[in-house]
Write a protein that holds these residues in place. Structure first.
Motif, PDB file in Angstrom:
ATOM      1  N   PRO A   1      -5.520  -0.822   9.955  1.00  0.00           N
ATOM      2  CA  PRO A   1      -4.037  -0.448   9.777  1.00  0.00           C
ATOM      3  C   PRO A   1      -3.513   0.508   8.713  1.00  0.00           C
TER       4      PRO A   1
ATOM      5  N   LYS B   1      -3.812   4.080  10.106  1.00  0.00           N
ATOM      6  CA  LYS B   1      -3.564   4.564  11.622  1.00  0.00           C
ATOM      7  C   LYS B   1      -2.238   5.226  10.848  1.00  0.00           C
TER       8      LYS B   1
ATOM      9  N   GLU C   1      -6.727  -5.336   4.757  1.00  0.00           N
ATOM     10  CA  GLU C   1      -7.743  -4.629   5.599  1.00  0.00           C
ATOM     11  C   GLU C   1      -6.943  -3.112   5.862  1.00  0.00           C
TER      12      GLU C   1
ATOM     13  N   LYS D   1      -0.501  -7.274   6.482  1.00  0.00           N
ATOM     14  CA  LYS D   1      -1.655  -7.531   8.197  1.00  0.00           C
ATOM     15  C   LYS D   1      -1.372  -5.965   8.679  1.00  0.00           C
ATOM     16  N   THR D   2      -0.188  -5.658   9.511  1.00  0.00           N
ATOM     17  CA  THR D   2       0.055  -4.835  10.388  1.00  0.00           C
ATOM     18  C   THR D   2       0.200  -3.032  10.265  1.00  0.00           C
ATOM     19  N   ALA D   3      -0.129  -2.183  11.092  1.00  0.00           N
ATOM     20  CA  ALA D   3       0.232  -0.720  10.838  1.00  0.00           C
ATOM     21  C   ALA D   3       1.944  -1.040   9.985  1.00  0.00           C
ATOM     22  N   GLU D   4       2.597  -1.456  10.479  1.00  0.00           N
ATOM     23  CA  GLU D   4       4.417  -1.725  10.598  1.00  0.00           C
ATOM     24  C   GLU D   4       4.168  -2.091   9.273  1.00  0.00           C
ATOM     25  N   ASP D   5       3.863  -3.115   8.513  1.00  0.00           N
ATOM     26  CA  ASP D   5       3.820  -4.032   7.467  1.00  0.00           C
ATOM     27  C   ASP D   5       3.262  -2.321   6.609  1.00  0.00           C
ATOM     28  N   TYR D   6       2.633  -2.050   6.882  1.00  0.00           N
ATOM     29  CA  TYR D   6       2.002  -0.669   5.578  1.00  0.00           C
ATOM     30  C   TYR D   6       2.777   0.703   5.905  1.00  0.00           C
ATOM     31  N   GLU D   7       3.723   0.608   7.079  1.00  0.00           N
ATOM     32  CA  GLU D   7       4.122   1.573   7.608  1.00  0.00           C
ATOM     33  C   GLU D   7       5.807   1.639   6.484  1.00  0.00           C
TER      34      GLU D   7
ATOM     35  N   ASN E   1      -0.309  -6.293  -1.777  1.00  0.00           N
ATOM     36  CA  ASN E   1      -0.142  -7.610  -0.882  1.00  0.00           C
ATOM     37  C   ASN E   1      -0.501  -8.466  -1.886  1.00  0.00           C
TER      38      ASN E   1
END
Ligand SMILES: [Zn+2]
Length: 281
Positions: A246, A249, A243, A191-197, A183
């Motif tokens: 996410p 998830k 965070e 930021k979002t779960a999609e970013d991590y995914e 990050n």
């Protein structure tokens, strides 16, 4: 039951406030508060004696704490000077020997500096992997997993791409995805779960799902500048992130079983427990 584990890097403020002093007391402490892993810090050098390492291992075993070790920060497998790369191998071997003595299952290694010529630094790193692994196998230390870490400063080798490329060079290697670092070096991209995914999918593509499933993970919030990482924060921070929710998830969606180590500034135990709670919710 999931084999995912939550733990801490080094000792924490609370641990000392409770009057504890020695690393030997960490496993019992972690067990008493409901955590599962301890990353022993050898960042300034591998100075732990064989006897002490064995004692720590016995404590960890008794309290069902998984041990890992962070290797010295001055390792630089990309160094253009061959003699210095040899030294880096020596520090890695020392860390593995300490891991053997305490029964640690993984060691975390920084690749080193990107230097003035990043392509050359990556070339040196690529060549280092078979050189390192043959030494590791020769000494029979290859049951301890070497994890290369994604780094927070842009000047350091260790973008997600670079880390995965190196890990893909030998089946025994794993990445240590440090999401605070990722990050920081990408100026807040997670930021979002999609970013991590996206990061998880990239890892699965590079290493296959079986290996990706058990990746090593560092997690903390980190203050960053344009150069990347500046300072580790605690979960109290609301400005820099990232965070954990996410990511939790994504871990559940893909049934991942990482060892997650909190590197928060002094509150590793509190924040690791928060992560465990978020994950179990
Ligand atoms: Zn590190």
């Amino acid at each position: 039951m999931s084999k995912i584990k939550f733990g801490i890097a080094g000792a924490t403020d609370k641990f000392y406030e409770l009057g504890h002093k020695a690393s030997l007391e960490v496993p019992a402490y972690l067990n008493s508060i409901g955590l599962d892993a301890f990353e022993y810090q050898c960042g300034r050098g591998v100075n732990i004696s064989a006897a002490l390492a064995e004692k720590l291992g016995a404590e960890a075993k008794m309290h069902r704490i998984t041990l890992t070790i962070h290797s010295p920060y001055y390792i630089n497998i990309a160094n253009p000077d061959e003699a210095k790369r040899k030294n880096s191998l020596r520090y890695i071997m020392q860390t593995l020997e300490a891991a053997r003595n305490m029964g640690a299952v993984r060691i975390v290694v920084h690749m080193g500096s990107g230097g003035e010529n990043r392509a050359a630094a990556m070339d040196n790193s690529r060549r280092f992997i078979p050189y390192m692994m043959s030494a590791v196998r020769e000494r029979g230390l290859d049951d301890i997993t070497i994890c290369f870490e994604t780094m927070g400063k842009i000047s350091q080798l260790g973008s997600v791409d670079e880390t995965l490329e190196l890990c893909a060079l030998d089946d025994s290697l794993l990445p240590c995805l440090d999401f605070g670092h990722i990050n920081a070096r990408t100026q807040g991209s997670l930021k979002t779960a999609e970013d991590y995914e996206q990061v998880i999918l990239q890892m699965q593509n590079a290493l296959g799902k079986a290996r990706a499933k058990i990746f090593h993970c560092h997690f903390s919030k980190i203050l960053y500048t344009r150069a990347g990482e500046s300072k580790h924060l605690t979960f109290e921070d609301t400005e820099y992130g990232p965070e954990f929710a996410p990511l939790a998830k994504v871990i559940k969606k893909h049934k991942l079983e990482p060892i997650i180590i909190s590197e928060s500034r002094g509150t590793q135990d509190v924040d690791a427990l928060t992560m465990k709670k978020i994950y179990l919710n």
